[in-house]
Design an enzyme around this catalytic site. Structure first.
Site, short mmCIF file in Angstrom:
data_model
loop_
_atom_site.label_atom_id
_atom_site.label_comp_id
_atom_site.label_asym_id
_atom_site.label_seq_id
_atom_site.Cartn_x
_atom_site.Cartn_y
_atom_site.Cartn_z
N LYS A 60 19.81 84.55 -27.88
CA LYS A 60 20.21 84.62 -29.29
C LYS A 60 21.71 84.88 -29.45
O LYS A 60 22.29 84.53 -30.47
CB LYS A 60 19.43 85.71 -30.03
N ASP A 217 1.63 77.63 -34.98
CA ASP A 217 2.11 76.82 -36.11
C ASP A 217 2.98 75.66 -35.64
O ASP A 217 2.95 74.58 -36.21
CB ASP A 217 2.90 77.69 -37.09
N SER A 311 13.74 83.38 -21.85
CA SER A 311 14.57 83.50 -23.06
C SER A 311 15.14 84.89 -23.32
O SER A 311 16.16 85.01 -24.00
CB SER A 311 13.76 83.04 -24.27
C1 LIG Z 1 14.04 84.47 -30.88
C2 LIG Z 1 13.43 84.41 -29.55
C3 LIG Z 1 12.58 83.35 -29.21
C4 LIG Z 1 12.22 82.25 -30.17
O1 LIG Z 1 13.37 81.51 -30.51
P1 LIG Z 1 13.38 80.47 -31.72
O2 LIG Z 1 14.75 79.91 -31.72
O3 LIG Z 1 13.04 81.22 -32.97
O4 LIG Z 1 12.33 79.47 -31.43
C5 LIG Z 1 12.09 83.31 -27.92
N1 LIG Z 1 12.36 84.28 -27.03
C6 LIG Z 1 13.16 85.33 -27.30
C7 LIG Z 1 13.42 86.35 -26.27
C8 LIG Z 1 13.72 85.42 -28.59
O5 LIG Z 1 14.52 86.45 -28.87
#
Ligand SMILES: *Cc1c(COP(=O)(O)O)cnc(C)c1O
Length: 325
Positions: A60, A217, A311
């Site tokens: 992010k 979704d 992520s």
């Molecule tokens: C926000 C987030 C997601 C999902 O990301 P999107 O861009 O909303 O699809 C996945 N993994 C982590 C660790 C996140 O912080």
């Protein structure tokens, strides 16, 4: 959903390249890990892009940093407002602090304590709301109007999507073309940005999105060809609890993503254990979605080169201990 009359600009790969230039030297170029054991387990070659090792512990920061860097001088002076269940909040708080821009963060009351504390520590001003009864976007828009702040949403924003795409861009630059790229999704910012990068840098690469089973979704939207909204899902993947895709992420996902699969919370816990024991990395439940999909053979990896975006890594150590016990 209302978009304040702003024209809908859908980002392209050129925006991902511009984002990479803006965030260079500010966001980390995260490592790509490989594991012989993991490769043997699936019979293919896996490349784990470790965004759990990104600043603030999640990809992010890329989107937040790009969005703040792209503000006009007037927008910078007034500040930004973000609404987030966690990592976007921390990312906006740090991006604001680094750029000298005030960041107001609207967070759910039940957000993990560690994420609230971290957001404040990064310099964000936290405003709470109840995610089951109040509309965070309405609250964010009201603050924006009252105080002249620019709303930077967590996924449905062209600079955010473009910033998120820089992780996959780095992955392809480092390891070359891939057969599959597996990416988790909530609102689809990371998936859409990754798909733009895959399309430009590894034509023919299958891009697969992964969601928690309880919050499918995205899969339903993908199959039905329209944005499907669901009630706030319940899953340990707290970074993917979005009720619907974005107006900017959905068209990209529809065009460039090949499939969306779902995994159970139990599979997430098993993936978390595997990543900790074998790759020696801490991934939060949401960060385990893409790995779990590959380990569960929902994305068959036999004989293939597969990119996996881990992520994020922001999990409270007590929560992690409980999940793994
Ligand atoms: C926000 C987030 C997601 C999902 O990301 P999107 O861009 O909303 O699809 C996945 N993994 C982590 C660790 C996140 O912080």
């Amino acid at each position: 959903m209302a978009t304040e009359g702003a024209p809908l600009r859908i980002p392209t790969y050129a925006d991902v390249e511009a984002a990479a230039d803006r965030i260079r030297g500010i966001a980390h170029r995260t490592p790509v890990l490989t594991s012989r054991l993991a490769d043997e387990r699936v019979g293919g070659s896996l490349f784990f892009k470790c965004e759990n090792l990104q600043r603030v512990g999640a990809f992010k920061f890329r989107g937040a940093c790009n969005a703040v860097a792209a503000l006009s001088p007037e927008q910078r002076k007034a500040g930004v407002v973000a609404f987030s269940s966690g990592n976007h909040a921390q990312a906006m708080a740090l991006a604001g602090t680094l750029e000298g821009v005030r960041a107001v963060i609207v967070m759910p009351q039940d957000a993990p304590a560690m994420k609230v504390a971290a957001t404040r520590a990064y310099g964000g001003e936290v405003v709470f709301y109840d995610r089951y009864t109040e509309d965070r976007e309405a609250i964010g828009r009201r603050l924006a109007t009252e105080q002249g702040l620019t709303v930077i949403p967590p996924y449905d924003h062209e600079d955010v999507i473009a910033g998120q795409g820089t992780a996959a861009k780095e992955l392809f630059e480092e390891v070359g073309p891939l057969d599959d790229l597996v990416v988790c999704l909530g609102g689809g910012g990371l998936l859409a940005g990754s798909a733009l990068a895959a399309d430009a840098l590894s034509p023919g690469c299958r891009v697969v999105g992964v969601e928690p089973e309880a919050g499918n979704d995205g899969q339903r939207s993908f199959r039905e060809g329209r944005i499907v909204s669901i009630p706030v899902p319940v899953s340990i993947a707290d970074g993917a609890l979005t009720p619907h895709l974005g107006q900017r992420t959905f068209p990209i996902i529809r065009r460039l993503v090949h499939d969306i699969v779902t995994v159970s919370d139990a599979a997430l816990v098993e993936a978390m254990r595997y990543l900790a024991e074998r790759l020696k990395i801490v991934a939060e439940p949401t960060g385990c979605l893409s790995s779990a999909a590959v380990f569960e053979d929902l994305v068959p990896a036999r004989g293939r080169r597969v990119g996996i975006i881990v992520s994020g890594g922001n999990v409270d150590s007590r929560v992690m201990a409980k999940l793994l016990a």
